[in-house]
Design a protein around this motif. Structure first.
Motif, PDB file in Angstrom:
ATOM      1  N   UNK A 625       0.815  -1.229   0.000  1.00 48.07           N
ATOM      2  CA  UNK A 625       0.000   0.000   0.000  1.00 48.07           C
ATOM      3  C   UNK A 625       0.844   1.273   0.000  1.00 48.07           C
ATOM      4  N   UNK A 626       2.134   1.150  -0.303  1.00 55.58           N
ATOM      5  CA  UNK A 626       3.024   2.310  -0.190  1.00 55.58           C
ATOM      6  C   UNK A 626       2.615   3.477  -1.078  1.00 55.58           C
ATOM      7  N   UNK A 627       1.944   3.192  -2.201  1.00 52.85           N
ATOM      8  CA  UNK A 627       1.503   4.263  -3.100  1.00 52.85           C
ATOM      9  C   UNK A 627       0.652   5.287  -2.354  1.00 52.85           C
ATOM     10  N   UNK A 628      -0.061   4.827  -1.315  1.00 53.05           N
ATOM     11  CA  UNK A 628      -0.911   5.728  -0.543  1.00 53.05           C
ATOM     12  C   UNK A 628      -0.149   6.857   0.116  1.00 53.05           C
ATOM     13  N   UNK A 629       1.139   6.659   0.386  1.00 58.64           N
ATOM     14  CA  UNK A 629       1.957   7.741   0.938  1.00 58.64           C
ATOM     15  C   UNK A 629       2.994   8.215  -0.093  1.00 58.64           C
ATOM     16  N   UNK A 789      11.696   8.986  -4.609  1.00 57.68           N
ATOM     17  CA  UNK A 789      10.373   9.502  -4.257  1.00 57.68           C
ATOM     18  C   UNK A 789      10.396  10.205  -2.901  1.00 57.68           C
ATOM     19  N   UNK A 790      11.197   9.699  -1.989  1.00 57.91           N
ATOM     20  CA  UNK A 790      11.260  10.291  -0.659  1.00 57.91           C
ATOM     21  C   UNK A 790      11.753  11.742  -0.722  1.00 57.91           C
ATOM     22  N   UNK A 791      12.548  12.060  -1.751  1.00 56.05           N
ATOM     23  CA  UNK A 791      13.030  13.438  -1.919  1.00 56.05           C
ATOM     24  C   UNK A 791      12.034  14.307  -2.681  1.00 56.05           C
ATOM     25  N   UNK A 792      10.954  13.708  -3.190  1.00 54.16           N
ATOM     26  CA  UNK A 792       9.975  14.454  -3.992  1.00 54.16           C
ATOM     27  C   UNK A 792       9.014  15.209  -3.078  1.00 54.16           C
ATOM     28  N   UNK A 793       8.830  16.522  -3.273  1.00 55.14           N
ATOM     29  CA  UNK A 793       7.937  17.316  -2.396  1.00 55.14           C
ATOM     30  C   UNK A 793       6.502  16.782  -2.363  1.00 55.14           C
ATOM     31  N   UNK A 794       6.021  16.250  -3.476  1.00 53.53           N
ATOM     32  CA  UNK A 794       4.635  15.756  -3.487  1.00 53.53           C
ATOM     33  C   UNK A 794       4.507  14.490  -2.642  1.00 53.53           C
ATOM     34  N   UNK A 795       5.529  13.641  -2.675  1.00 52.52           N
ATOM     35  CA  UNK A 795       5.514  12.471  -1.799  1.00 52.52           C
ATOM     36  C   UNK A 795       5.618  12.898  -0.346  1.00 52.52           C
ATOM     37  N   UNK A 797       4.498  15.562   0.933  1.00 52.47           N
ATOM     38  CA  UNK A 797       3.173  16.072   1.314  1.00 52.47           C
ATOM     39  C   UNK A 797       2.225  14.914   1.621  1.00 52.47           C
ATOM     40  N   UNK A 798       2.329  13.839   0.848  1.00 52.04           N
ATOM     41  CA  UNK A 798       1.476  12.673   1.101  1.00 52.04           C
ATOM     42  C   UNK A 798       1.826  12.014   2.436  1.00 52.04           C
ATOM     43  N   UNK A 799       3.114  11.916   2.716  1.00 56.69           N
ATOM     44  CA  UNK A 799       3.537  11.303   3.981  1.00 56.69           C
ATOM     45  C   UNK A 799       3.048  12.130   5.161  1.00 56.69           C
ATOM     46  N   UNK A 800       3.258  13.450   5.110  1.00 58.43           N
ATOM     47  CA  UNK A 800       2.847  14.300   6.219  1.00 58.43           C
ATOM     48  C   UNK A 800       1.336  14.301   6.378  1.00 58.43           C
ATOM     49  N   UNK A 801       0.616  14.268   5.263  1.00 56.34           N
ATOM     50  CA  UNK A 801      -0.841  14.221   5.328  1.00 56.34           C
ATOM     51  C   UNK A 801      -1.337  12.955   5.998  1.00 56.34           C
ATOM     52  N   UNK A 802      -0.739  11.821   5.627  1.00 56.25           N
ATOM     53  CA  UNK A 802      -1.130  10.554   6.225  1.00 56.25           C
ATOM     54  C   UNK A 802      -0.810  10.529   7.720  1.00 56.25           C
ATOM     55  N   UNK A 803       0.348  11.068   8.098  1.00 53.05           N
ATOM     56  CA  UNK A 803       0.735  11.037   9.503  1.00 53.05           C
ATOM     57  C   UNK A 803      -0.118  11.966  10.358  1.00 53.05           C
ATOM     58  N   UNK A 804      -0.606  13.054   9.769  1.00 53.14           N
ATOM     59  CA  UNK A 804      -1.392  14.013  10.551  1.00 53.14           C
ATOM     60  C   UNK A 804      -2.880  13.698  10.569  1.00 53.14           C
ATOM     61  N   UNK A 805      -3.404  13.133   9.469  1.00 49.25           N
ATOM     62  CA  UNK A 805      -4.855  12.889   9.398  1.00 49.25           C
ATOM     63  C   UNK A 805      -5.218  11.410   9.314  1.00 49.25           C
TER      64      UNK A 805
END
Length: 811
Positions: A625-629, A789-795, A797-805
């Motif tokens: 499910x990594x695509x989700x982040x 991908x970990x260096x990509x700003x859009x990724x 944003x996805x990681x931070x979004x998942x961790x916060x919400x």
């Protein structure tokens, strides 16, 4: 016991293709039990039209009754006019027609001549008298007849109640309990033949009490549902929403069973039911039934969905108004306190909400104590009934005991004496005097309280329960916990490596301890240590924890500080170590078995697929499910997909590798999760050779024996082999399809970028089609894609979004 003595269920007949009958048939098919589904012959068209329509309907139901929808074809349709002779081949006949005594008994008279000798006949009823039903059967069948009450939906609800009659042979119930427990994966309780048995008797009385108290305290339905859902450790739908989902007509039917059998002059208990006056149909429910507003099935009940809004019923005007109100935060904080303090705070508070909660607790305690002697063998059966049948984390007796038995009992007595309780019947004497009072509750290490026998009774000791090393148990039983049981070989904050005692000490068990069983560097190190220890001293390594959670994957929070401090090089090193751990699991000298229960996502899925064998509980949800982040699988998941495609292609006559790669690529790129073990097998995360276990409490037993038998059979790790990949031509084909999806607006530009990277890895990068590569080579590509991908700003944003919400971000 000889094979002739063992009750074997080779085929089942289900009579009645209604909602319950069809879903019971589906659950049997899920578990490889051949099943005939009977109903009336159709008046027009094919004779089996009614059953065929029901089977077709199973494919559309949500939640899905079938593990894989194609298995609907395995249910054999039949009708009472042409096919009764087929019953002679059935070892178990489950009648599940409408709740009408006259209809059921008429059907029994029709089928009786066709029931084979030794077959068990059982009625699936929510509350009709099993003894009265048995009157329609010949004397030769009565000893093999009982009640069997599945809860809806049968695939997902753990509870099955078995009910005997005065003529039921004890061995029949033992045989059926064994089959239902092990083959169907259920929690079985034995209920006395009283109206609505145990779960519905306690549960519906609780719902009626909740409705009464909600009106008394002036609370709206949405506030009550917020209070009586997750905050109480119950189903999130609470009370009124649950009634809508179940169906208000169904609820009314169960209430009517109480009214018909336990009202004035109709009592069937050994004593008068003092709560009978509370069984009246609530006026608001009567009005909804009259208006044919039956809940979710009709679009309106206590709630109504209007567009995206959920409206609630105003019982005064019978109009729907804006809903969504929540309970007071202060009450939420009270509910987080220890049990004794929690109940004291609720009882002594000034506000309506906490006093309402105390009232419904008091009412349930009072009701359960009064009726224990009549409806159940022990208090344990009532607590299990509420857990397994109504989704409660604790049964009423467990909470009462945890909060302080005599203190709570005295509070209840004070309320009864003050006229605050639902009825003025005193608590039974055993509550205050004798063994229960001395023990501080109804559950003890010796057993649970039986009001009928005035003693503590241990759990039933059937051979099937020897397969459950750490079964679900009740508070107060002091049952062994897997966290401390057995012999620890190594333990830190991340993992415990241990063995069971005695004859089962020859397989090492690894139990992950981190939150959500997330895979941190310490977990990876612990698994590697487990492999080394198992190779040295044991027959195998088993990865298992006694929770509904295998692992949610990589620990992102543990990863980010290293990324911030040391950049992507730190992550690259950590991923490389994790990949090496996966290879250690795969190439261990002893078998590594993943015993999966619940979620196995991301890195949890990768641990599973790199094991020599997987043993999965029926409701196991497995996927990458990594695509989700915004990431790609980085611990070998994509390498597994590439290798499996090559292995599958090699086993066929086809020369093109790409068709064998497509499904695995799609599963990873779309973050597909198998909705149960059977669907996970379809996605390739479980193999045909892997084992699916119906009962979650048997998972450890089965996995342990799988590891031991593999070792004893001379297990050798697979050879490290090079394998062909689809190369740049395969990548070009997949990217062409992705371009169409992006340009058609089906995926975002970042989704396209991630999917392209996944395609690049599973195709083996920029090489010729058919090039032979190693796992380590593909893992290097995988790691590079992950770090990029970990260096990509859009990724990010996805990681931070998942961790916060906790919810995926689409960007």
């Amino acid at each position: 016991m000889s094979s002739q003595d063992r009750f074997q269920v080779k085929k089942v007949a289900v009579l009645g293709a209604g909602v319950m009958g069809a879903q019971i048939a589906a659950h049997l098919v899920n578990l490889k039990v051949p099943v005939l589904l009977f109903d009336l012959p159709a008046k027009e068209g094919p004779k089996n039209a009614i059953v065929l329509k029901a089977i077709e309907g199973l494919k559309k139901l949500k939640p899905a009754p079938l593990g894989v929808v194609e298995d609907a074809a395995l249910i054999v349709p039949a009708n009472y006019e042409e096919n009764l002779d087929w019953l002679r081949d059935c070892d178990l006949v489950i009648e599940a027609i409408a709740e009408r005594m006259d209809w059921k008994t008429a059907l029994y008279e029709k089928i009786a001549p066709f029931i084979r000798e030794g077959a068990i006949v059982a009625s699936n009823t929510s509350g009709l008298s099993i003894t009265a039903l048995s009157s329609a059967l010949p004397q030769s069948v009565k000893p093999r007849f009982c009640g069997i009450h599945f809860f809806n939906p049968p695939r997902y609800m753990a509870l099955v109640e078995l009910i005997n009659t005065p003529t039921t042979e004890p061995k029949v119930l033992d045989d059926l309990e064994t089959f239902v427990t092990s083959t169907l994966g259920k929690g079985v309780i034995r209920a006395n033949d009283t109206p609505n048995f145990i779960a519905n008797r306690i549960g519906i009385a609780g719902i009626l009490a909740t409705m009464h108290e909600a009106e008394a305290f002036g609370l709206t339905y949405d506030v009550v549902d917020d209070l009586t859902g997750k905050k109480l450790g119950r189903a999130s739908s609470g009370t009124f929403r649950t009634a809508d989902v179940v169906g208000l007509d169904t609820m009314a039917h169960v209430i009517k069973t109480l009214q018909d059998n336990l009202g004035e002059g109709k009592d069937t208990d050994p004593f008068v039911d003092p709560f009978a006056p509370t069984y009246g149909t609530p006026p608001v429910l009567a009005r909804l039934l009259e208006a044919k507003q039956l809940g979710q099935k009709t679009g309106a009940g206590f709630y109504k969905k209007q567009g995206r809004d959920i409206l609630r019923l105003d019982p005064e005007s019978m109009e729907y108004v804006v809903g969504g109100a929540k309970s007071n935060d202060v009450v939420g904080r009270m509910l987080k306190k220890p049990a004794a303090e929690r109940l004291k705070l609720l009882r002594n508070a000034e506000g309506a909400e906490p006093r309402f909660l105390w009232a419904i607790f008091r009412d349930q305690f009072h009701y359960a104590a009064i009726h224990l002697e009549a409806i159940a063998e022990t208090a344990r059966d009532i607590d299990f009934a509420m857990r397994w049948g109504f989704g409660a984390k604790q049964g009423p007796f467990e909470l009462w005991q945890e909060a302080g038995w005599l203190q709570v009992a005295n509070w209840i007595k004070e309320d009864i004496d003050a006229g605050k309780a639902l009825c003025n019947a005193p608590l039974p004497d055993w509550v205050f005097n004798g063994p229960v009072a001395d023990a501080g509750g109804v559950h003890t290490p010796q057993g649970s309280w039986s009001a009928a026998s005035k003693s503590f009774i241990a759990k039933r000791d059937l051979p099937v329960y020897a397969r459950q090393f750490f079964p679900e148990n009740v508070l107060g039983s002091q049952a062994a916990s897997f966290e401390t049981a057995g012999n620890t070989q190594f333990e830190d904050d991340a993992i415990r490596l241990w063995t069971l005692d005695g004859d089962n000490s020859d397989v090492l068990i690894a139990s992950i301890k981190t939150k959500m069983h997330a895979i941190s560097p310490d977990v990876a190190e612990g698994l590697a240590r487990g492999v080394e220890l198992a190779e040295k001293s044991f027959k195998g390594l088993m990865i298992w924890s006694n929770h509904d959670l295998f692992s949610v994957g990589a620990d992102l929070q543990a990863m980010l500080p290293g990324f911030v401090m040391g950049g992507v090089a730190v992550i690259d090193g950590a991923e490389a170590e994790l990949q090496q751990t996966m290879l250690k699991l795969r190439y261990a000298a002893v078998p590594v078995v993943s015993a999966i229960r619940g979620l196995a996502l991301g890195g949890g899925c990768e641990i599973a697929v790199y094991s020599a064998k997987r043993v999965a509980a029926m409701e196991s949800y497995i996927g990458l499910v990594e695509v989700g982040v915004g990431l790609v699988p980085g611990a070998g998941g994509l390498t597994y997909i590439a290798r499996r495609a090559a292995e599958n292609a090699a086993a066929s006559t086809a020369k093109d590798l790409l068709p064998f790669l497509t499904e695995g690529f799609s599963a990873a790129a779309m973050a597909k999760v198998g909705t149960g073990a059977l669907d996970s097998r379809k996605l390739g995360y479980l193999l045909d050779s892997d084992v699916v276990v119906a009962n979650k409490d048997e998972l450890l037993f089965v996995a342990l024996n799988q590891a031991r038998s593999m070792f004893d059979a001379g297990y050798r790790a697979p050879h490290k082999r090079l394998f062909p990949v689809a190369g740049r031509s395969g990548l070009a084909t997949i990217k062409g399809q992705l371009v169409n999806m992006r340009d058609g607006g089906f995926i975002s530009a970042h989704d396209f970028h991630i999917a392209s990277l996944i395609a690049g890895v599973v195709c083996g990068g920029d090489v010729d089609a058919g090039s032979l590569v190693s796992e380590e080579y593909v893992m290097t590509l995988e790691r590079w894609a992950f770090c990029a991908l970990l260096e990509n700003p859009k990724t990010q944003a996805r990681i931070m979004g998942m961790m916060s919400t906790g919810k995926p971000v689409r960007n």
